[in-house]
Write a protein that holds these residues in place. Structure first.
Motif, mmCIF file in Angstrom:
data_model
loop_
_atom_site.group_PDB
_atom_site.id
_atom_site.type_symbol
_atom_site.label_atom_id
_atom_site.label_comp_id
_atom_site.label_asym_id
_atom_site.label_seq_id
_atom_site.Cartn_x
_atom_site.Cartn_y
_atom_site.Cartn_z
ATOM 1 N N GLY A 50 17.076 23.463 66.016
ATOM 2 C CA GLY A 50 18.160 23.463 67.009
ATOM 3 C C GLY A 50 19.451 24.046 66.475
ATOM 4 O O GLY A 50 19.448 25.081 65.807
ATOM 5 N N PRO A 51 20.566 23.356 66.733
ATOM 6 C CA PRO A 51 21.876 23.890 66.336
ATOM 7 C C PRO A 51 22.045 24.045 64.823
ATOM 8 O O PRO A 51 22.877 24.819 64.365
ATOM 9 C CB PRO A 51 22.880 22.869 66.875
ATOM 10 N N GLY A 52 21.266 23.333 64.047
ATOM 11 C CA GLY A 52 21.370 23.431 62.589
ATOM 12 C C GLY A 52 20.616 24.604 61.987
ATOM 13 O O GLY A 52 20.693 24.848 60.787
ATOM 14 N N PHE A 53 19.914 25.351 62.836
ATOM 15 C CA PHE A 53 19.063 26.433 62.345
ATOM 16 C C PHE A 53 19.840 27.466 61.524
ATOM 17 O O PHE A 53 19.435 27.803 60.412
ATOM 18 C CB PHE A 53 18.364 27.126 63.525
ATOM 19 N N ILE A 54 20.931 27.960 62.047
ATOM 20 C CA ILE A 54 21.695 29.011 61.349
ATOM 21 C C ILE A 54 22.224 28.498 60.017
ATOM 22 O O ILE A 54 22.199 29.203 59.013
ATOM 23 C CB ILE A 54 22.832 29.553 62.246
ATOM 24 N N ARG A 55 22.683 27.251 60.002
ATOM 25 C CA ARG A 55 23.186 26.662 58.757
ATOM 26 C C ARG A 55 22.070 26.576 57.716
ATOM 27 O O ARG A 55 22.248 26.944 56.547
ATOM 28 C CB ARG A 55 23.772 25.274 59.028
ATOM 29 N N ILE A 56 20.890 26.121 58.144
ATOM 30 C CA ILE A 56 19.754 25.993 57.222
ATOM 31 C C ILE A 56 19.273 27.366 56.766
ATOM 32 O O ILE A 56 18.918 27.555 55.601
ATOM 33 C CB ILE A 56 18.638 25.150 57.861
ATOM 34 N N LEU A 57 19.302 28.330 57.661
ATOM 35 C CA LEU A 57 18.947 29.701 57.278
ATOM 36 C C LEU A 57 19.944 30.245 56.246
ATOM 37 O O LEU A 57 19.555 30.957 55.319
ATOM 38 C CB LEU A 57 18.896 30.597 58.511
ATOM 39 N N SER A 58 21.209 29.874 56.378
ATOM 40 C CA SER A 58 22.203 30.320 55.379
ATOM 41 C C SER A 58 21.925 29.673 54.026
ATOM 42 O O SER A 58 22.162 30.286 52.984
ATOM 43 C CB SER A 58 23.629 30.030 55.841
ATOM 44 N N TYR A 59 21.401 28.439 54.024
ATOM 45 C CA TYR A 59 21.009 27.808 52.760
ATOM 46 C C TYR A 59 19.858 28.583 52.116
ATOM 47 O O TYR A 59 19.803 28.721 50.894
ATOM 48 C CB TYR A 59 20.581 26.357 52.961
ATOM 49 N N PHE A 60 18.932 29.053 52.958
ATOM 50 C CA PHE A 60 17.827 29.866 52.443
ATOM 51 C C PHE A 60 18.372 31.111 51.740
ATOM 52 O O PHE A 60 17.916 31.476 50.661
ATOM 53 C CB PHE A 60 16.877 30.269 53.578
ATOM 54 N N ARG A 61 19.346 31.764 52.357
ATOM 55 C CA ARG A 61 19.951 32.954 51.748
ATOM 56 C C ARG A 61 20.590 32.601 50.405
ATOM 57 O O ARG A 61 20.362 33.278 49.402
ATOM 58 C CB ARG A 61 21.000 33.556 52.679
ATOM 59 N N GLU A 62 21.383 31.538 50.375
ATOM 60 C CA GLU A 62 22.080 31.139 49.148
ATOM 61 C C GLU A 62 21.096 30.699 48.058
ATOM 62 O O GLU A 62 21.188 31.156 46.917
ATOM 63 C CB GLU A 62 23.059 30.001 49.442
ATOM 64 N N ASP A 63 20.198 29.788 48.432
ATOM 65 C CA ASP A 63 19.221 29.282 47.451
ATOM 66 C C ASP A 63 18.307 30.398 46.971
ATOM 67 O O ASP A 63 17.973 30.470 45.788
ATOM 68 C CB ASP A 63 18.361 28.168 48.060
ATOM 69 N N GLY A 64 17.871 31.247 47.897
ATOM 70 C CA GLY A 64 16.969 32.346 47.541
ATOM 71 C C GLY A 64 17.629 33.334 46.599
ATOM 72 O O GLY A 64 17.015 33.770 45.620
ATOM 73 N N THR A 65 18.877 33.681 46.889
ATOM 74 C CA THR A 65 19.610 34.608 46.013
ATOM 75 C C THR A 65 19.720 34.028 44.606
ATOM 76 O O THR A 65 19.466 34.714 43.612
ATOM 77 C CB THR A 65 21.010 34.894 46.597
ATOM 78 N N LYS A 66 20.069 32.752 44.554
ATOM 79 C CA LYS A 66 20.193 32.071 43.258
ATOM 80 C C LYS A 66 18.833 31.997 42.552
ATOM 81 O O LYS A 66 18.730 32.261 41.352
ATOM 82 C CB LYS A 66 20.752 30.662 43.488
ATOM 83 N N SER A 67 17.789 31.650 43.300
ATOM 84 C CA SER A 67 16.460 31.504 42.701
ATOM 85 C C SER A 67 15.913 32.832 42.190
ATOM 86 O O SER A 67 15.326 32.889 41.103
ATOM 87 C CB SER A 67 15.492 30.894 43.718
ATOM 88 N N VAL A 68 16.090 33.897 42.956
ATOM 89 C CA VAL A 68 15.622 35.222 42.509
ATOM 90 C C VAL A 68 16.336 35.599 41.216
ATOM 91 O O VAL A 68 15.714 36.066 40.263
ATOM 92 C CB VAL A 68 15.812 36.291 43.605
ATOM 93 N N ARG A 69 17.638 35.372 41.175
ATOM 94 C CA ARG A 69 18.411 35.682 39.962
ATOM 95 C C ARG A 69 17.916 34.848 38.779
ATOM 96 O O ARG A 69 17.764 35.352 37.665
ATOM 97 C CB ARG A 69 19.901 35.446 40.228
ATOM 98 N N GLN A 70 17.620 33.558 39.018
ATOM 99 C CA GLN A 70 17.117 32.694 37.939
ATOM 100 C C GLN A 70 15.753 33.165 37.444
ATOM 101 O O GLN A 70 15.492 33.128 36.237
ATOM 102 C CB GLN A 70 17.020 31.246 38.430
ATOM 103 N N ILE A 71 14.905 33.595 38.350
ATOM 104 C CA ILE A 71 13.582 34.095 37.957
ATOM 105 C C ILE A 71 13.729 35.370 37.132
ATOM 106 O O ILE A 71 13.071 35.519 36.094
ATOM 107 C CB ILE A 71 12.695 34.324 39.202
ATOM 108 N N GLU A 72 14.596 36.271 37.571
ATOM 109 C CA GLU A 72 14.818 37.512 36.814
ATOM 110 C C GLU A 72 15.366 37.202 35.422
ATOM 111 O O GLU A 72 14.928 37.809 34.435
ATOM 112 C CB GLU A 72 15.765 38.430 37.585
ATOM 113 N N MET A 73 16.299 36.264 35.330
ATOM 114 C CA MET A 73 16.855 35.889 34.027
ATOM 115 C C MET A 73 15.792 35.245 33.139
ATOM 116 O O MET A 73 15.727 35.532 31.943
ATOM 117 C CB MET A 73 18.042 34.938 34.205
ATOM 118 N N ALA A 74 14.964 34.381 33.726
ATOM 119 C CA ALA A 74 13.907 33.729 32.945
ATOM 120 C C ALA A 74 12.925 34.761 32.390
ATOM 121 O O ALA A 74 12.479 34.644 31.243
ATOM 122 C CB ALA A 74 13.170 32.704 33.811
#
Length: 137
Positions: A15-39
């Motif tokens: 519902g209304p929280g969808f866009i907010r949760i999708l933005s968390y996916f963007r933030e977490d995903g960006t951070k996670s991809v960077r962590q994987i590349e660093m590892a």
């Protein structure tokens, strides 16, 4: 690349929280991809597991199965390598592909959720004048 039925189901359920949760996916995903590349760069096998697990789960939540599948391969392989005390050099192509898939997935999500990005560009403001040299010497 995206299971749009699954994506729309998640949108309806959240519902209304969808866009907010999708933005968390963007933030977490960006951070996670960077962590994987660093590892990978630091040859730290254990540091691959949690960020790959994070991307896997969040990507599946939104119907991004190809992204989830590659993250799962990285996670499972890294877990096995932690147990066998070796570094998973064979994951280099998947880690490179992970960045590309993540970026493509984000672009598709943006097009699906941002009406300004989903419109085709109309050119500039107004019409272009046929006489572009008027007033020039």
């Amino acid at each position: 690349m995206i299971d749009w039925q699954h994506f729309e189901k998640a949108r309806a359920e959240l519902g209304p929280g969808f866009i907010r949760i999708l933005s968390y996916f963007r933030e977490d995903g960006t951070k996670s991809v960077r962590q994987i590349e660093m590892a990978m760069h630091e040859q730290n096998t254990a540091a691959l597991v949690i960020p790959a697990h994070t991307i896997k789960g969040e990507a599946r939540q939104f119907g991004a199965e190809p992204l989830a599948a590659i993250a799962e391969l990285i996670e499972v392989t890294a877990r096995l390598c932690v147990e066998t005390h070796r570094f998973p050099d064979e994951l280099v192509p998947e880690v490179v592909q992970l960045r590309t898939l993540f970026d493509q997935t984000i672009r598709q999500f943006d097009r699906a959720t941002n009406p300004l990005q989903s419109r085709a560009p109309q050119g500039g403001f107004g019409r272009r004048s046929a006489n572009q040299d008027f007033g020039r010497i």
